[in-house]
Design an enzyme around this catalytic site. Structure first.
Site, PDB file in Angstrom:
ATOM      1  N   HIS A 135       0.803  -1.220   0.083  1.00 57.73           N
ATOM      2  CA  HIS A 135       0.149   0.110   0.122  1.00 57.73           C
ATOM      3  C   HIS A 135       0.901   1.427   0.195  1.00 57.73           C
ATOM      4  O   HIS A 135       0.591   2.408   0.413  1.00 57.73           O
ATOM      5  CB  HIS A 135      -1.176   0.189   1.162  1.00 57.73           C
ATOM      6  CG  HIS A 135      -1.847  -1.250   1.094  1.00 57.73           C
ATOM      7  ND1 HIS A 135      -2.566  -1.777   2.467  1.00 57.73           N
ATOM      8  CD2 HIS A 135      -2.220  -1.848   0.265  1.00 57.73           C
ATOM      9  CE1 HIS A 135      -3.398  -2.542   1.831  1.00 57.73           C
ATOM     10  NE2 HIS A 135      -3.326  -2.751   0.810  1.00 57.73           N
ATOM     11  N   CYS A 146       2.929  16.058 -11.919  1.00 51.47           N
ATOM     12  CA  CYS A 146       4.213  15.697 -12.845  1.00 51.47           C
ATOM     13  C   CYS A 146       4.594  14.195 -12.361  1.00 51.47           C
ATOM     14  O   CYS A 146       5.618  13.887 -12.925  1.00 51.47           O
ATOM     15  CB  CYS A 146       5.115  16.768 -12.461  1.00 51.47           C
ATOM     16  SG  CYS A 146       5.949  16.741 -11.014  1.00 51.47           S
ATOM     17  N   LEU A 278       1.767 -10.839  18.647  1.00 54.24           N
ATOM     18  CA  LEU A 278       2.842 -11.287  17.735  1.00 54.24           C
ATOM     19  C   LEU A 278       4.376 -11.121  18.377  1.00 54.24           C
ATOM     20  O   LEU A 278       5.017 -11.838  17.999  1.00 54.24           O
ATOM     21  CB  LEU A 278       2.807 -10.170  16.445  1.00 54.24           C
ATOM     22  CG  LEU A 278       1.740 -10.851  15.282  1.00 54.24           C
ATOM     23  CD1 LEU A 278       1.347  -9.734  14.406  1.00 54.24           C
ATOM     24  CD2 LEU A 278       2.712 -11.988  14.883  1.00 54.24           C
TER      25      LEU A 278
HETATM   26 ZN   LIG Z   1       4.832  18.329  -9.559  1.00 50.55          ZN
END
Ligand SMILES: [Zn+2]
Length: 299
Positions: A135, A146, A278
């Site tokens: 993720h 950009c 855990l």
């Molecule tokens: Zn940018």
């Protein structure tokens, strides 16, 4: 049209019961080639709460979806204000015994790879290499115009400069780095744009309602195919992004072993589910394997 993703999963009565027997996990690791798939549950002992389970943050917090984030400046201001505050907490979080055990298993050649659903970077901080962040990572920021990625640390400094004195008290922190702030607390927070093109910046993480990049999924599928078994650590496997690898492993005849306190959506595919905390469970496994887990705090 996208629908709001399923964030909750309710266990059914027909799931196999949990066990406290770690022998199958020890045996799988001793055989080697174990692919680790970890979730928020491995980071709770580092002070990062889980979404689910007892007191899970989903009970008071619904993560922002990608559609909400791109949908408006107000949503982004709310996101960045909360995330900016949450980042400070994440920056202080340290890997725990669970992360360190996974790194130690890998050092001993018992683990073929690590896929994590977490965005906290704690596996890497514990010394695990080549971790696939399913993720994404809160460590990076991506420009939606950009496409340039940049370190989150740089953005944090720019946000500090643009918002001097911003230090509201959060009601809580969530595994996606989102602090619980009210709408009143985020009014006036100034968001900064991409330093290169002025575009909208987004953390380089997969939001709820967003899909994992296909090449990343394919990489993980290959890791499953090349593994001997799949060890799930601290995930309820509620979202399909992780569950599909459990299904793939099971369909390929590879043993699936789960260590998770609560029932998971993958239990019916698993050889066993160990319902232990855990850190303690993996420390015990390491002892039985004669694997030394380095603890920097004890050094
Ligand atoms: Zn940018």
């Amino acid at each position: 049209m996208r629908v709001r993703p399923t964030l909750r999963w309710t266990p059914t009565d027909d799931l196999p019961p949990a066990t406290t027997d770690l022998a199958p996990v020890v045996d799988a690791l001793r055989a080697g080639g174990v692919l680790v798939l970890s979730g928020a549950g491995i980071s709770t002992e580092s002070g990062i709460p889980d979404y689910r389970g007892e007191g899970g943050s989903l009970s008071r917090h619904t993560p922002m979806t990608f559609q909400e984030f791109v949908g408006g400046a107000a949503a982004r201001r709310r996101y960045w204000a909360r995330s900016h505050l949450g980042w400070r907490t994440f920056g202080r979080a340290l890997p725990n015994a669970g992360h360190r055990a996974v790194a130690a298993f890998a050092r001993h050649g018992l683990v073929s790879g690590v896929i994590t659903q977490n965005v906290d970077g704690l596996h890497q901080a514990a010394g695990s290499e080549g971790v696939v962040e399913l993720h994404g990572s809160l460590d990076r920021v991506v420009c939606l115009s950009c496409g340039r990625t940049s370190p989150r640390r740089d953005l944090a400094e720019r946000l500090e400069a643009a918002n001097p004195g911003f230090s509201p008290v959060a009601a809580g922190i969530n595994p996606d780095g989102d602090a619980d702030l009210t709408d009143e607390q985020v009014v006036g927070f100034r968001v900064v744009p991409c330093a290169v093109c002025g575009g909208v910046l987004k953390p380089d993480v997969v939001y709820f309602g967003e899909t994992v990049p296909p090449q990343r999924v394919e990489l993980c599928r290959r890791m499953v195919r090349e593994s001997t078994s799949l060890l799930v650590l601290g995930s309820s496997l509620t979202v399909m992004s992780g569950l599909r690898f459990v299904r793939l492993a099971a369909e390929s005849g590879k043993p699936v072993l789960i260590v998770n306190r609560d029932a998971t959506r993958g239990d019916r595919h698993a050889l066993t589910r160990v319902g232990l905390p855990l850190g303690a469970a993996l420390t015990t496994v390491a002892e039985r394997l004669d694997v030394t887990v380095e603890d920097p705090a004890a050094a």
